[in-house]
Design an enzyme around this catalytic site. Sequence first.
Site, PDB file in Angstrom:
ATOM      1  N   GLY A 101      10.541 -22.227  -7.649  1.00 10.65           N
ATOM      2  CA  GLY A 101       9.076 -22.157  -7.661  1.00 10.65           C
ATOM      3  C   GLY A 101       8.518 -21.890  -9.054  1.00 10.65           C
ATOM      4  N   THR A 102       9.174 -21.004  -9.783  1.00  9.84           N
ATOM      5  CA  THR A 102       8.679 -20.644 -11.119  1.00  9.84           C
ATOM      6  C   THR A 102       8.663 -21.869 -12.035  1.00  9.84           C
ATOM      7  OG1 THR A 102       9.518 -18.412 -10.852  1.00  9.84           O
ATOM      8  CG2 THR A 102       9.120 -19.144 -13.113  1.00  9.84           C
ATOM      9  N   GLN A 111       5.090 -19.974  -0.700  1.00 14.33           N
ATOM     10  CA  GLN A 111       5.140 -19.141   0.508  1.00 14.33           C
ATOM     11  C   GLN A 111       4.707 -19.909   1.750  1.00 14.33           C
ATOM     12  OE1 GLN A 111       6.383 -16.162   1.047  1.00 14.33           O
ATOM     13  NE2 GLN A 111       6.757 -15.586  -1.076  1.00 14.33           N
ATOM     14  N   THR A 166      21.350 -32.176 -15.780  1.00  5.82           N
ATOM     15  CA  THR A 166      22.188 -32.578 -14.642  1.00  5.82           C
ATOM     16  C   THR A 166      21.698 -31.898 -13.364  1.00  5.82           C
ATOM     17  OG1 THR A 166      24.063 -32.895 -16.100  1.00  5.82           O
ATOM     18  CG2 THR A 166      24.565 -32.610 -13.761  1.00  5.82           C
ATOM     19  N   CYS A 203       8.167  -4.055 -10.400  1.00  4.73           N
ATOM     20  CA  CYS A 203       8.702  -2.744 -10.731  1.00  4.73           C
ATOM     21  C   CYS A 203       9.230  -2.804 -12.153  1.00  4.73           C
ATOM     22  CB  CYS A 203       9.832  -2.391  -9.773  1.00  4.73           C
ATOM     23  SG  CYS A 203      10.566  -0.803 -10.125  1.00  4.73           S
TER      24      CYS A 203
HETATM   25  C1  PLP Z   1       3.781 -17.691  -4.384  1.00  3.44           C
HETATM   26  C2  PLP Z   1       5.043 -17.747  -5.197  1.00  3.44           C
HETATM   27  N1  PLP Z   1       5.115 -18.597  -6.247  1.00  3.44           N
HETATM   28  C3  PLP Z   1       6.221 -18.697  -6.999  1.00  3.44           C
HETATM   29  C4  PLP Z   1       7.334 -17.945  -6.733  1.00  3.44           C
HETATM   30  C5  PLP Z   1       8.551 -18.099  -7.601  1.00  3.44           C
HETATM   31  O1  PLP Z   1       9.553 -18.833  -6.917  1.00  3.44           O
HETATM   32  P1  PLP Z   1      11.065 -18.755  -7.392  1.00  3.44           P
HETATM   33  O2  PLP Z   1      11.591 -17.424  -6.969  1.00  3.44           O
HETATM   34  O3  PLP Z   1      11.739 -19.890  -6.674  1.00  3.44           O
HETATM   35  O4  PLP Z   1      11.094 -18.959  -8.869  1.00  3.44           O
HETATM   36  C6  PLP Z   1       7.314 -17.042  -5.661  1.00  3.44           C
HETATM   37  C7  PLP Z   1       8.466 -16.166  -5.383  1.00  3.44           C
HETATM   38  O5  PLP Z   1       8.317 -15.040  -4.937  1.00  3.44           O
HETATM   39  C8  PLP Z   1       6.136 -16.944  -4.872  1.00  3.44           C
HETATM   40  O6  PLP Z   1       6.047 -16.101  -3.834  1.00  3.44           O
END
Ligand code: PLP
Length: 391
Positions: free
Chosen positions: A73-74, A185, A243, A335
């Site tokens: 996600g990041t 989410q 890759t 945290c």
């Molecule tokens: C709303 C949201 N966006 C992005 C992320 C990041 O995803 P990832 O852990 O796959 O990098 C999260 C993870 O908690 C999330 O809840």
Amino acid sequence: MNDIYLDHAATTPLHPAVFERMLPHLSGVSGFGNPSSTHRFGMAARLAVSDARDRLAAALHCDSRQLIFTSGGTESDNLAIFGSIAAAASKGKGQKGHIITSQIEHHAVLHTCEQLQRAGHEVTYLPVDTTGLIRIEDLERAIRPDTVLISIMFGNNEVGTLQPIRAIGELARSRGILFHVDAVQALGHIDLQASQLPVDFMSFSAHKIQGPKGTGALYCAPHVHLSPQLFGGSQERKRRAGTENVAGIVGFAAAAELAVQNIGQLQQNCAKLRQKMVETFQKFLGDGGFVENGHPDASHRLPHIVNVSFPGVDTETLLMNLDLEGIAAASGSACTSGSLEVSHVLQAMQLPEEVLRSAVRFSFGAGQPEDEIVLAAERAATIVSRIRNRK
Ligand SMILES: Cc1ncc(COP(=O)(O)O)c(C=O)c1O
């Protein structure tokens, strides 16, 4: 007593069927090839990635060419934001485009926007109301002639509030502004039809839906320009070099198929679990003994996230005591340096100080039994009463 895991919004256990599907691509017998290699080993890996892309696209209701596999996600959020801003600049839409986002986004979006500010871009952070909703009027007012991108999350990871994605997207389209949605989410909990929504980019992550960690995807609508942020090979149609994580991609597709198949059942179960949890708090703590944070209406919130404050009981103390009893919950906030920061989401919702400082996020997952929730809520209520009585 068995441990009770109520932190599925942080991550979920790998589904056994997903693990089975991944295994051939992790073990060294035949499925270990590099998808870019031209020999049969490479071809087998390429086929596995292509099949997974088709499966994920079917689960998300989009064309497989619209999906870019990422590390989670990041990275998807970073790619959508940096990539669209860079593409707009290269198309002559101004070197320093304006971006609109909200104050309650995940840090993967907020910190990316802050990085753009350091590079000279301007960012507007929309406020939210006390339920966590942005107001369309605020968004409309924030739009400027140089606005390039709007980035608003589908469902919030701390309180679960769902944003009016269709209305935001329609406004963005009518003004010719790109729209990115962090749906990390929402996937597996809300019926997402990526290509049916007025959205240009959508971020996903596998580990929130019983898939593997370190795998995600970015949906990129047809004809939308995105400048790559990683350079090297021509993987992912030259949009993301490197890759491919073959086993991760295969696992992600398998997890998404299962999640989409079981979405109705999970929604129903989570609603029941939420009700049980709230009833138990009500029984043991009474009116005023706890506060539910987020949107009061079930149709405006993610079903698996329950954010509750226990005024007078500090979040960190409660989480530590819950952990001692084998119950895993979260604060939702970061945290750092050994102490919990007050949640930026609850702060943006302008909740009273005692609510901010006593909030705990419980999040449910597939197959979670009702008796676990009742037990966890009873234990939490007992801890809360004990701490309150000590004062
Ligand atoms: C709303 C949201 N966006 C992005 C992320 C990041 O995803 P990832 O852990 O796959 O990098 C999260 C993870 O908690 C999330 O809840």
